[in-house]
Scaffold this active site. Structure first.
Site, PDB file in Angstrom:
ATOM      1  CB  CYS A  87      -0.880   0.052   1.248  1.00 34.74           C
ATOM      2  SG  CYS A  87      -2.092  -1.266   1.368  1.00 34.74           S
ATOM      3  CB  CYS A 167      -2.701  -8.249   3.946  1.00 38.24           C
ATOM      4  SG  CYS A 167      -2.818  -6.919   2.727  1.00 38.24           S
ATOM      5  CE1 TYR A 320      -4.863  -5.147 -25.923  1.00 36.57           C
ATOM      6  CE2 TYR A 320      -6.590  -3.500 -26.094  1.00 36.57           C
ATOM      7  CZ  TYR A 320      -5.333  -3.955 -26.438  1.00 36.57           C
ATOM      8  OH  TYR A 320      -4.553  -3.212 -27.293  1.00 36.57           O
ATOM      9  CD  GLU A 341      -6.598 -11.629 -23.065  1.00 36.49           C
ATOM     10  OE1 GLU A 341      -5.354 -11.661 -23.012  1.00 36.49           O
ATOM     11  OE2 GLU A 341      -7.285 -10.657 -22.710  1.00 36.49           O
ATOM     12  CG  ASP A 389     -10.244  -3.691 -19.270  1.00 39.14           C
ATOM     13  OD1 ASP A 389      -9.374  -2.909 -18.845  1.00 39.14           O
ATOM     14  OD2 ASP A 389     -10.817  -4.523 -18.547  1.00 39.14           O
ATOM     15  CB  CYS A 416      -5.510  -0.641 -15.225  1.00 40.32           C
ATOM     16  SG  CYS A 416      -4.341  -1.227 -16.470  1.00 40.32           S
TER      17      CYS A 416
END
Length: 464
Positions: A87, A167, A320, A341, A389, A416
């Protein structure tokens, strides 16, 4: 040529005020325009900093004392937060994280994409009600310390494993199984793999959890295909955790830090576990790509579906497509969906998932999107809407060119990486499209990662 003077010196102390964060979560301050990167500080904060490394164009510093704190600073609840690299933003309030991610998207659209934000709406980031314990997949390297196994994330910028008992962004069920596997294997003398010597056996432990189904899969990634104490280890895991439905071994014989090898064998139970996102059910194998935050995945995909504006008459191409997650969401509303893909196993999963959900209007092809989609176009397949994507590197130039040639009415871009999103939007805009709105979605709370979905329309549509 005279040597350029660097305005800071190693081991010297400086009073700095921070103005931004890097994509890795470090604070950025400047001395005479020279950037200094320091962990665990926030924009607007002032601090005394010791310079620990000086490079030609930047330097790294260590926080010695905060002299002015941001109102958005909070106490990180994780005891190993400052050591662990998993993180980066636990010291920033969740509201601050959501605001930062919205600004991050706005910044790259303007700076990299050269887009006019006066005509594009960048919405506030869609976050979680509870931004903890969301990850449904634990994938941790294994090491040794004082004769026992350790497992956890790597320390920042190192290959030193921080032993982790739990976690705070993992599903608690995953933590419990990882700890049990570590203890069971330690007790039986299992040795951890050492990359520097290419010795030892256990490389990684992976646990997958179906948030809706409650089913679990345990994956041992090992250096060799033998399995010491296999019967006893399997028996102990399955007797302690009734929700474990699958135990798998992946063999990675290579001297590499890539996690998976080429061979995967089911040791016990089923090849798949199952989970659902909305009304769509998915079969998930050891190596399936499946979003790690299913709650926010539904938020993201619902927004993609909204931006696609499907009426039931459209042909849609999903570039994708992975195991068909977005394709199958689209297939509920479209006339026909084509998914592509590059990973053959993912396409097999996609076909299986379409069958699992009784969706016979989705067709899948294996190959590079930038090769397959142009071939489809030559064969007369023309999409009304294209959904992309892509991985972090963004769309291939050939795919963007095909989109511009095909001229679908709408493009929905799920990203992303806001930086490559901005770059690709600029190409589409120069080719006759207009970006209408962008919705950031917080798929990975407490980290710097930000997903976004963009609605892009052909200018003829906006002019009509």
């Amino acid at each position: 040529m005279p040597k350029t003077e660097v305005p800071v010196q190693k081991n010297e102390y400086y009073d700095l005020t921070f103005e931004d964060l890097t994509h890795e979560g470090a604070g950025v301050a400047k001395v005479q325009g020279f950037p200094i990167f320091v962990q665990n500080v926030l924009p607007g904060e002032s601090a005394k900093v010791k310079i620990i490394k000086v490079k030609k164009g930047f330097a790294f510093g260590r926080l010695m004392a905060l002299t002015e704190e941001s109102p958005e600073r909070v106490e990180a609840p994780c005891p190993i937060y400052k050591e662990c690299g998993g993180c980066q933003l636990q010291h920033l309030s969740y509201k601050g994280q959501l605001d930062f991610k919205q600004k991050q998207v706005e910044n790259v659209l303007s700076r990299i994409g050269k887009l006019d934000l006066d005509r594009i709406t960048v919405h506030p980031t869609l976050g979680m009600n509870d931004p903890w314990n969301y990850r449904n997949k634990a994938q941790v390297p294994v090491g040794e310390r004082e004769g026992a196994l350790v497992a956890g994330f790597y320390q920042q910028r190192s290959h030193e494993i921080i032993d982790m008992q739990k976690c705070l962004i993992q599903q608690a069920e995953n933590d419990d199984v990882v700890q049990a596997v570590k203890e069971i294997c330690s007790r039986r003398g299992i040795r951890a793999y050492k990359e520097e010597t290419h010795k030892g056996w256990l490389r990684h432990i992976m646990v997958r959890y179906g948030q809706v189904s409650g089913e679990m899969m345990v994956v041992f990634v090992t250096r060799t295909n033998d399995f010491p104490h296999k019967t006893e280890i399997i028996e102990e895991i399955t007797s302690r955790f009734g929700q474990v439905k699958s135990i798998v071994q992946n063999i990675n014989i290579k001297r590499t830090n890539v996690i998976f090898g080429d061979e995967t064998n089911v040791l016990w139970g089923e090849e798949y576990i199952y989970d659902s996102i909305g009304d769509i059910r998915f079969a998930i194998s050891a190596r399936s790509f499946y979003q790690v935050n299913p709650e926010q995945t539904k938020v993201l995909y619902d927004k993609a579906l909204e931006y696609a504006e499907l009426t039931g008459e459209e042909t849609v191409i999903d570039a994708y497509c992975g195991i068909g997650t977005i394709s199958l969401f689209l297939a509920q509303k479209a006339k026909k969906v084509y998914g592509v893909e590059i990973v053959p196993e993912a396409i097999e999963d996609a076909k299986r998932n379409a069958e699992l959900n009784g969706l016979n209007n989705a067709e899948f092809g294996v190959g590079e999107a930038e090769v397959v989609i142009p071939n489809w176009y030559k064969q007369g397949i023309k999409a009304d809407t294209i959904v992309v994507d892509p991985p972090r590197k963004g769309c291939d130039e050939a795919l963007l060119k095909t989109i511009l040639d095909m001229k679908p009415k709408r493009v929905v871009y799920v990203s992303c990486n806001p930086g490559t999103l901005a770059r690709d939007l600029q190409v589409l805009e120069q080719g006759g499209y207009e970006t209408v709105e962008v919705q950031p979605v917080d798929m990975f709370p407490q980290t710097m990662h930000c997903e976004a979905v963009a609605k892009i329309v052909l200018k003829e549509e906006t002019d009509a």
